[in-house]
Each structure stands twice: as C-alpha cells, then as structure tokens.
Design a protein around this motif. Structure first.
Motif, PDB file in Angstrom:
ATOM      1  N   TYR A 453      75.701  47.569  96.516  1.00 41.05           N
ATOM      2  CA  TYR A 453      76.040  46.379  95.728  1.00 41.05           C
ATOM      3  C   TYR A 453      76.766  46.791  94.454  1.00 41.05           C
ATOM      4  O   TYR A 453      77.745  46.159  94.042  1.00 41.05           O
ATOM      5  N   GLU A 454      76.306  47.853  93.846  1.00 44.65           N
ATOM      6  CA  GLU A 454      76.942  48.351  92.629  1.00 44.65           C
ATOM      7  C   GLU A 454      78.411  48.713  92.896  1.00 44.65           C
ATOM      8  O   GLU A 454      79.313  48.366  92.108  1.00 44.65           O
ATOM      9  N   ASN A 455      78.685  49.391  94.014  1.00 45.59           N
ATOM     10  CA  ASN A 455      80.057  49.747  94.354  1.00 45.59           C
ATOM     11  C   ASN A 455      80.914  48.508  94.596  1.00 45.59           C
ATOM     12  O   ASN A 455      82.084  48.450  94.195  1.00 45.59           O
ATOM     13  N   PHE A 456      80.329  47.514  95.260  1.00 47.80           N
ATOM     14  CA  PHE A 456      81.044  46.259  95.506  1.00 47.80           C
ATOM     15  C   PHE A 456      81.416  45.588  94.186  1.00 47.80           C
ATOM     16  O   PHE A 456      82.559  45.161  93.978  1.00 47.80           O
ATOM     17  N   VAL A 457      80.452  45.501  93.283  1.00 50.18           N
ATOM     18  CA  VAL A 457      80.693  44.867  91.989  1.00 50.18           C
ATOM     19  C   VAL A 457      81.728  45.645  91.187  1.00 50.18           C
ATOM     20  O   VAL A 457      82.626  45.053  90.564  1.00 50.18           O
ATOM     21  N   ALA A 458      81.636  46.961  91.205  1.00 50.64           N
ATOM     22  CA  ALA A 458      82.571  47.788  90.435  1.00 50.64           C
ATOM     23  C   ALA A 458      84.011  47.534  90.873  1.00 50.64           C
ATOM     24  O   ALA A 458      84.917  47.418  90.035  1.00 50.64           O
ATOM     25  N   GLN A 459      84.232  47.440  92.179  1.00 50.96           N
ATOM     26  CA  GLN A 459      85.585  47.195  92.677  1.00 50.96           C
ATOM     27  C   GLN A 459      86.064  45.799  92.304  1.00 50.96           C
ATOM     28  O   GLN A 459      87.225  45.610  91.894  1.00 50.96           O
ATOM     29  N   LEU A 460      85.173  44.816  92.403  1.00 52.10           N
ATOM     30  CA  LEU A 460      85.552  43.443  92.065  1.00 52.10           C
ATOM     31  C   LEU A 460      85.928  43.329  90.586  1.00 52.10           C
ATOM     32  O   LEU A 460      86.952  42.723  90.236  1.00 52.10           O
ATOM     33  N   VAL A 461      85.115  43.907  89.711  1.00 47.57           N
ATOM     34  CA  VAL A 461      85.408  43.851  88.275  1.00 47.57           C
ATOM     35  C   VAL A 461      86.718  44.572  87.983  1.00 47.57           C
ATOM     36  O   VAL A 461      87.561  44.077  87.217  1.00 47.57           O
ATOM     37  N   LYS A 462      86.910  45.730  88.590  1.00 49.42           N
ATOM     38  CA  LYS A 462      88.142  46.490  88.385  1.00 49.42           C
ATOM     39  C   LYS A 462      89.361  45.675  88.806  1.00 49.42           C
ATOM     40  O   LYS A 462      90.380  45.643  88.095  1.00 49.42           O
ATOM     41  N   ASP A 463      89.272  45.002  89.947  1.00 49.48           N
ATOM     42  CA  ASP A 463      90.404  44.224  90.447  1.00 49.48           C
ATOM     43  C   ASP A 463      90.725  43.044  89.528  1.00 49.48           C
ATOM     44  O   ASP A 463      91.899  42.720  89.317  1.00 49.48           O
ATOM     45  N   ILE A 464      89.704  42.398  88.987  1.00 49.08           N
ATOM     46  CA  ILE A 464      89.948  41.280  88.074  1.00 49.08           C
ATOM     47  C   ILE A 464      90.524  41.788  86.753  1.00 49.08           C
ATOM     48  O   ILE A 464      91.483  41.221  86.210  1.00 49.08           O
ATOM     49  N   GLN A 465      89.979  42.872  86.245  1.00 49.85           N
ATOM     50  CA  GLN A 465      90.479  43.406  84.981  1.00 49.85           C
ATOM     51  C   GLN A 465      91.898  43.959  85.109  1.00 49.85           C
ATOM     52  O   GLN A 465      92.606  44.075  84.103  1.00 49.85           O
ATOM     53  N   ALA A 466      92.334  44.258  86.327  1.00 46.93           N
ATOM     54  CA  ALA A 466      93.701  44.757  86.528  1.00 46.93           C
ATOM     55  C   ALA A 466      94.753  43.690  86.271  1.00 46.93           C
ATOM     56  O   ALA A 466      95.931  44.014  86.130  1.00 46.93           O
ATOM     57  N   ASN A 467      94.327  42.438  86.202  1.00 51.34           N
ATOM     58  CA  ASN A 467      95.221  41.321  85.863  1.00 51.34           C
ATOM     59  C   ASN A 467      94.861  40.865  84.453  1.00 51.34           C
ATOM     60  O   ASN A 467      93.938  40.068  84.269  1.00 51.34           O
ATOM     61  N   PRO A 468      95.542  41.363  83.434  1.00 48.97           N
ATOM     62  CA  PRO A 468      95.144  41.069  82.048  1.00 48.97           C
ATOM     63  C   PRO A 468      95.098  39.581  81.724  1.00 48.97           C
ATOM     64  O   PRO A 468      94.209  39.143  80.983  1.00 48.97           O
ATOM     65  N   GLN A 469      96.025  38.805  82.263  1.00 51.87           N
ATOM     66  CA  GLN A 469      96.030  37.366  81.983  1.00 51.87           C
ATOM     67  C   GLN A 469      94.797  36.696  82.572  1.00 51.87           C
ATOM     68  O   GLN A 469      94.162  35.857  81.926  1.00 51.87           O
ATOM     69  N   LEU A 470      94.447  37.074  83.801  1.00 57.33           N
ATOM     70  CA  LEU A 470      93.250  36.515  84.434  1.00 57.33           C
ATOM     71  C   LEU A 470      91.996  36.962  83.694  1.00 57.33           C
ATOM     72  O   LEU A 470      91.122  36.148  83.373  1.00 57.33           O
ATOM     73  N   TRP A 471      91.898  38.266  83.411  1.00 57.09           N
ATOM     74  CA  TRP A 471      90.722  38.808  82.732  1.00 57.09           C
ATOM     75  C   TRP A 471      90.494  38.130  81.383  1.00 57.09           C
ATOM     76  O   TRP A 471      89.348  37.877  80.992  1.00 57.09           O
ATOM     77  N   ALA A 472      91.550  37.782  80.683  1.00 56.91           N
ATOM     78  CA  ALA A 472      91.439  37.216  79.338  1.00 56.91           C
ATOM     79  C   ALA A 472      90.736  35.870  79.323  1.00 56.91           C
ATOM     80  O   ALA A 472      90.255  35.443  78.267  1.00 56.91           O
ATOM     81  N   GLU A 473      90.655  35.202  80.474  1.00 58.67           N
ATOM     82  CA  GLU A 473      90.045  33.872  80.503  1.00 58.67           C
ATOM     83  C   GLU A 473      88.978  33.748  81.594  1.00 58.67           C
ATOM     84  O   GLU A 473      88.706  32.672  82.095  1.00 58.67           O
ATOM     85  N   THR A 474      88.350  34.876  81.916  1.00 60.33           N
ATOM     86  CA  THR A 474      87.390  34.917  83.024  1.00 60.33           C
ATOM     87  C   THR A 474      86.012  35.345  82.542  1.00 60.33           C
ATOM     88  O   THR A 474      85.872  36.171  81.644  1.00 60.33           O
ATOM     89  N   ALA A 475      84.995  34.792  83.183  1.00 66.23           N
ATOM     90  CA  ALA A 475      83.624  35.282  83.064  1.00 66.23           C
ATOM     91  C   ALA A 475      83.121  35.608  84.457  1.00 66.23           C
ATOM     92  O   ALA A 475      83.222  34.780  85.366  1.00 66.23           O
ATOM     93  N   ILE A 476      82.597  36.816  84.620  1.00 62.25           N
ATOM     94  CA  ILE A 476      81.997  37.234  85.884  1.00 62.25           C
ATOM     95  C   ILE A 476      80.485  37.255  85.681  1.00 62.25           C
ATOM     96  O   ILE A 476      79.970  38.008  84.848  1.00 62.25           O
ATOM     97  N   VAL A 477      79.783  36.412  86.408  1.00 60.31           N
ATOM     98  CA  VAL A 477      78.322  36.357  86.361  1.00 60.31           C
ATOM     99  C   VAL A 477      77.815  37.099  87.585  1.00 60.31           C
ATOM    100  O   VAL A 477      78.169  36.757  88.723  1.00 60.31           O
TER     101      VAL A 477
END
Length: 577
Positions: A453-477
């Motif tokens: 699960y940790e590996n899954f989450v790490a990849q998901l967070v990395k992929d979202i943060q790779a888009n700075p515009q998306l990351w700037a207005e996102t919350a991941i719970v």
C-alpha cells in the motif's frame, strides 16, 4: 412491509446534471483553495498497528503505544506494558455481552496463525501477552512480509472494545473464541482460525513504513480518525460513500431477510463465546430497533447509558458485515436469496448523487474493475489475463450497490485504475476522486502488507506532484477502510448503534496541509463527506447520515473525545488555509 422511500439527489435535480452533460460546471466554486480532492483508501490497519512508535516533530503530541509507555522505541515492552496485556474472559450468560467477565492474563500470547488457521512458525510461541513488533520476525517488505488476517466483524469488534475502548484487554480472547463466525467456511469452535496476530505492530522508529513516516513528518496526520462502523470492509466502504448503511428491502419495501442471514451472536451451548449464527455465508443482518433481537440489548444498553440515539430505522434490518453488492461490474443485477450473500439494491443517498446534482465532477476508481487493470504492475510483478477478477475489491466499490447510481448514467463514473492513470496523464482528474487499490496493493493482511500500500501511495503522490498546476490545488486524503481487527488504544466515541469503531491512519497530503502536524480533533469516514460538502457547498446527504453531526468541541478533560458528543470533524483542522 414498510416503504423505503428516499429521494435521490439526482431525482431532485435537473436530469442534465445527472446525465453528466453538465458535470464539472461547479468544480471551481469552492470555499477553500482545494479544487481537487483525491481520497485513497487502503485496507485493514489501525493507527497503533502502523504508528505505534512514531515520534512527531517538536511541539506536537501523539497518542500511540510509545507515548503511553506501553512499548519502547526498540519495540520491547515499556513501563506501562500492563495496560495492553490481554486477559482470558468468560460469559456466564446465555446472551451476547460486550463486557465479558475478566479472568487471568495470558501467560503467552496465542500462537499467531495464517489465514487458514495454520500456526505461523516464523513467530515464537513465547510472545508476551500484549503488543509485539511484527518485523522482529518477518521483513517489512517483500512476499514474505504477508501475515495472518485478524477477525474484523461487527459483534466481535464491539466485544473487543466494549464500545468505548476504555479497557484494552479483550481483543485476543474475543478473536480466539469466535473467529470469523461459524457461517464462515472451516471456522469451528475447536478451530476458530485466529491467534495472537492482531497484537502485532510495525516500528517506524526502527525504519518500518519509512515513506509513510516521511508523509507524517512533512504533512498532516490525525491520531483520532476512526472507522465509521464496527467491523469490516464492506460496511465501512458503504459508510464512506453514504455516511449510512444498507437495509434489507424488496423493491423498496422494508422486510426481513432470509432467516439464515440474520446475526445471532449469543454463544452456542457448550462453548465459551462461539456465536450461534455469524459469518460470511450466513448471519450479517440486524434489526437493532428491536431490543429482543440477539445481540441488540447489550449495545443499546451502553447507548442508553451515554444518552446516545441508536439511529436504527424502525423495523429495518441493517447490514453490519460483508456481503457482495447487488450488481456486477457491467451493471447487471446478480441473484439474491437465502444462499446468495448479496445485499439488495439500495436507495440510500450517496455522495455521488449529491455531487452530480450540484454539477461537481467525480469518479470512483477501483483497481481490477477494468480489463486493462490486469496489465498494471500489481504486487511487484506484471500481471495479466484473468487476474483482474482476483484483484478487484468488489465490496470496496460501494456505489455498485446503489440503484440510483448503477441504473442511471452515473454508472459511467465507476471505473478502474487504468482510467485513473489516463485521466491523470491527460490532466482530466475530476473534482472528487475516490481511489481504491487492487486487493494485492491495498495492504490487507493475508494477501498483501503495508509495504505494498505504501508503494502504491508513493507512486500516486509522485504522479500528482509531477503536475505542478494540479498539485497546487489538490488535497490527497490517505486512509484505510477499517482497522482489520488489529489492536488499538484510542478511545471511541459512540455515535449510534453502528459505531464508531477503532482508530485508523489518516494523512492529508497537500500544499495546504499543516506541516508535521498531528491533529487530535475527532474524525471518522463521514468527515471526508463533510469536507466535500463544505468545500463545494453541499447539504448533508440525509437526516440520518453521519455528515449531519456538528463539528467537535474539544473537551478539557480529554482532547480526544468531544465535549458536544456526538460530533465529527470536517478535516479542516488539518489544513492551513
């Protein structure tokens, strides 16, 4: 039979909203800077099982096994280890109890077992009768990190915690006398297929869950977030989508389920505590409005003592344990009946309908739902063929139980993880995304582990943060559906007959999350609903859903239990807007 008539949000709104043709017109009309909420739901770990030894940043406090002196940072017993020592119990009555008579403590913890009741000989039989560090005996990651699966069912969890979890000594006795119930294949009074595995914890202070630790250090966590329902996956996922539970009905009319599907947790004659009718192929429905029904009186007595309403629908049988949804992944009805452990189509209002009616875009992404998901990298190896049928978490796809969703154009928003990655790559994530990993990536004991699960989450967070515009207005719970029956020391606030249940992990990962912050406000799965409703201007889903409750006011006596109970937070205390 009583009529079950609940208007859906779509029925009250213009048809074009629910068809999806105007979806997203209100995505940007938010009360906070968050324009995208991504809710990631793994499986089956309590707060203490993951955060047992976490030490927060300076100025922050936390309630875990280490802070309470139950264990030391090296995983060994602390000065207050006795607070978590397990005791043998008894029930001299012929009726179910949530307060077993306490006996002597166990000399050794019962031998941890695999899911099939086979002793897990990687663990010694001389474990002390309380919490133990799993990774002293098995690695944190890799295929050999998988351990046995503790019992996590409704009446068992009530008995383990006594409802409030004020005392912590009946977890093991309950598990080893009831198991998953005799209506579960192979479970018998002589072999309940449970041991001491539920007392295991991971050790962040010694390197376990290093990525999750980094999220806690750099973003916000809660040490007071709870599963919404006592028990397991299916009903907690249903509560995530509705703040409520399914009821047994035939074509919208309340009626009784088949007799063999009604829970009876009264102990069988000649056994210490083995329930008469309980298990995955049997008892799972409860009419908690009737105090004469098996198991109901004990729980209702505690609620009465705390002046808490039961929230039980008069004459309704509520589902409190796992049954399959009433539709397949293609939207086709599946058979119902006494030997089909499937709940009927539901009209309980859902967050999906409310978002659609408001013109806010959403999708529910479940791993294994699409054929293409089987080709994704799952469990550390490339998979294909029919594996998608194995990895799909059908009870973690609760909107597939909603008649108002499945039998409408909203069903097109129930998709798989392949669609999630495509939407993310195309910068087309909806305003609200629910993400459920495939079973093998979800961390569930027995077929997965926290590292996956940790590996899954790490990849998901990395992929979202790779888009700075998306990351700037996102919350991941990031959370789990429920605690999986693992031990936890957090006190529980009783909201109604169904829960709350024990604490589970919760992270808020966002540019707006408080940094290195440990939040103590009382939350449960309805808190996510409340955040969505506050952010996008939605009303509570119904007059009985948990999101109707007020935000908590901290008590001077106990910062973890609200002074204005029953109350649940809306997650905003984890943000710095």
């Amino acid at each position: 039979m009583k009529s079950l008539l609940k208007a859906s949000a779509c029925a009250l709104a213009a048809a074009s909203f629910c068809s999806g043709s105007l979806a997203g017109i209100n995505d940007g009309n938010t009360s906070t800077p968050i324009k995208h909420l991504v809710v990631v739901i793994g499986e089956n770990h309590t707060f203490d099982s993951l955060f047992a030894t976490y030490q927060p940043k300076a100025g922050q406090t936390i309630q875990n096994l280490l802070s309470q002196g139950i264990i030391k940072a090296d995983g060994s017993a602390g000065a207050n280890y006795a607070l978590a020592v397990q005791r043998k119990g008894s029930n001299p009555s012929s009726n179910y109890t949530i307060q077993p008579t306490e006996g002597s403590s166990y000399f050794w913890l019962p031998q941890p077992v695999w899911e099939f009741g086979i002793p897990d000989l990687r663990f010694p039989f001389w474990l002390a009768p309380g919490p133990f560090q799993i990774t002293k005996y098995v690695p944190y990651s890799g295929a050999t990190s998988i351990t046995g699966d503790p019992v996590h069912r409704f009446f068992q969890m009530w008995q383990q915690t006594g409802g409030t979890n004020a005392k912590h000594d009946m977890f093991v006795w309950t598990a080893t006398t009831t198991g998953q119930g005799g209506d579960t294949s192979g479970v018998t009074p002589s072999n309940p297929k449970q041991g001491g595995e539920l007392m295991g914890f991971y050790n962040m202070a010694r390197g376990d869950a290093a990525y999750f630790k980094s999220l806690a250090d750099n973003y916000a966590i809660s040490d007071n977030y709870h599963q919404a329902v006592m028990g397991g996956t299916g009903m907690n996922f249903f509560a995530i989508a509705t703040g409520d539970l399914p009821v047994y009905n035939v074509n919208g009319q309340l009626t009784a389920p088949p007799a063999n599907q009604i829970e009876n947790p009264n102990p069988r004659s000649g056994t210490a505590n083995f329930f008469q009718q309980d298990g995955y192929s049997g008892g799972s429905w409860v009419n908690c409005s009737d105090r004469t029904q098996p198991g109901v009186a004990a729980i209702r007595a505690l609620l009465d003592a705390q002046n808490v309403a039961s929230n039980c629908v008069d004459g309704a049988y509520h589902l409190v344990n796992n049954y399959n949804p009433p539709y397949d992944v293609d939207g086709n009805p599946v058979p119902l009946g006494a030997t089909q452990y499937v709940y009927p189509p539901q009209t309980v209002p859902t967050i999906a309908e409310a978002l659609a009616a408001k013109g806010v875009s959403w999708k529910w992404y479940t791993g294994g739902r699409e054929t293409a998901d089987a080709a994704l990298k799952i469990f550390g190896q490339s998979t294909g063929g029919t594996l998608g049928q194995i990895v799909y978490n059908n009870i973690g796809d609760p909107l597939n139980g909603s008649k108002n969703v499945v039998e409408s154009p909203l069903r097109q928003n129930l998709v798989g993880m392949n669609t999630f990655y495509n939407d993310l790559a195309a910068n087309q994530l909806p305003a609200v995304s629910y993400v459920v990993p495939a079973n093998l990536d979800a961390g569930h004991p027995g077929n997965s582990a926290p590292a996956y699960y940790e590996n899954f989450v790490a990849q998901l967070v990395k992929d979202i943060q790779a888009n700075p515009q998306l990351w700037a207005e996102t919350a991941i719970v990031i959370t789990t559906d429920e605690g999986g029956g693992f031990f936890d020391t957090g006190h529980i606030q009783q909201l109604d007959f169904f829960g709350d249940g024990p604490r589970i992990p919760l992270f808020v990962v966002s540019p707006y999350a408080k940094k290195g912050y440990v939040d103590h406000a009382y939350h449960d799965h309805a808190s996510v609903l409340k955040f969505i409703e506050r952010n996008w201007g939605l009303a509570p889903l119904s007059s009985r859903s948990r999101d109707r409750l007020p935000n908590p006011v901290a008590s001077v006596q106990d910062p973890y239990l609200p002074a204005n109970a029953p109350a649940i937070g809306d997650l905003t205390s984890l943000f710095a807007f």
